[in-house]
Design an enzyme around this catalytic site. Sequence first.
Site, PDB file in Angstrom:
ATOM      1  CG  HIS A 306      -2.044   0.968   1.145  1.00  0.00           C
ATOM      2  ND1 HIS A 306      -1.905   2.304   1.459  1.00  0.00           N
ATOM      3  CD2 HIS A 306      -3.348   0.790   0.770  1.00  0.00           C
ATOM      4  CE1 HIS A 306      -3.075   2.900   1.290  1.00  0.00           C
ATOM      5  NE2 HIS A 306      -3.959   2.025   0.868  1.00  0.00           N
ATOM      6  CG  ASP A 363      -7.965  -2.799  -2.881  1.00  0.00           C
ATOM      7  OD1 ASP A 363      -9.118  -2.348  -2.805  1.00  0.00           O
ATOM      8  OD2 ASP A 363      -6.952  -2.083  -2.926  1.00  0.00           O
TER       9      ASP A 363
END
Length: 429
Positions: A306, A363
Amino acid sequence: MSKEAKLELDGKSFTLPMVEGTEGERAVDIACLRNYTSCITLDDGYANTGSCLSKITFIDGEKGILRYRGIPIEELAEKSTFVETAYLIIYGHLPTRAELRQFSDLLTANANLHEDMKYHFEGFPSSAHPMAILSAMINASSCFDPGLMKMGNAGRFDLLAARLISQVRTIAAFSYRKSRGLPIIYPKSAYKYTANFLHMMFSEPYDDYEIKPEVVRALDLIFLLHADHEQNCSTATVRMVASSQANMFACAAAGVCALWGPLHGGANQAVVEMLEEIHREGDDGSKFITAAKDKVSGKRLMGFGHRVYKHYDPRAKIIKQACDSLLNVLQISDPLLDIAKKLEESALKDPYFVERKLYPNVDFYSGIIMRAIGIPMEMFPVIFAIGRMPGWIANYKEIAEDPKARIYRPRQIYVGPTLTHFMPLHKRK
């Protein structure tokens, strides 16, 4: 601790003030840098640039912390709902019973679209992407209320915020139905926010969709976990557009366009596509993990790492448990989930990924939940947009209520041709 920074440039020394946030984050205030030095800073991609002061969301990427208005995401995921969390994000405090009832009633009262908007839906081809329809229809819905065209509307803010949060799911459901050639299903006042969305998505004129509490809770959790995430691409876009004093609906439509990109709202779709590819090739994930470490293989482990988190994404831990629970309740045996677990287990043990701090992000499992519910992949970023709406509205509100707000206008360093002159057409070769 010093409250100012010193900069030396061209033999001169300049003093710049320091700003410290409530969680100890520090920044050098360079607002006067160009006036002092005739220079600007260059920060490609804004990775080291603070664009605003905000009271909404705190993230500590090193420690894996996410808080909305100071409340840990773990507590909200366990004890709250999306609607209650939306109120918290927008208004800065948890609602009282009366405030929550009033907010919920406003959402219910504003779920329907103006009937003439049906003609706009009919103008889109069946192949139109739901995000294109969502952005266009958010803008179109503002045309049916002239009062929306002006920024501020302080006296009507509650109504406009509720209308946007409520109608975005109606538009999303209608766009899905349009893409499938299915008749539009209207919202029902008896259903709460997330259940109503599922009803509009999957019911038929002759047969209502069965509302299962476990499905409602799983989707509501996805909305909640995505409700805000500091100054990401779409939120920064909303603030940029809001700084021009555009109306709330125009700002939200711009946020949808930014979210549409595969590097932002399309990430969970990329995860499912990766898992499907692994499954088609008869791999349990072992071969893919090996290939992902080879730079020339072209394989990339989606859903890991991320831009902000250098630790385990706190939302990923929450959503993994929700994913396991939902599939167990629905008695779904999804080979993609088995592959996902194998990838996570392998990556968390592999020095290659551990050293690079590539942990699963939100996700990684959200796409599997939506797949289990029956939401198609092209709708994944739309679900993201529904969830992110409270954060966009809250950031819009900060801009609208700031008496010192100015239009955003980044600078640049020009690297094009130096002075040249116009050449007549007959002399050009």
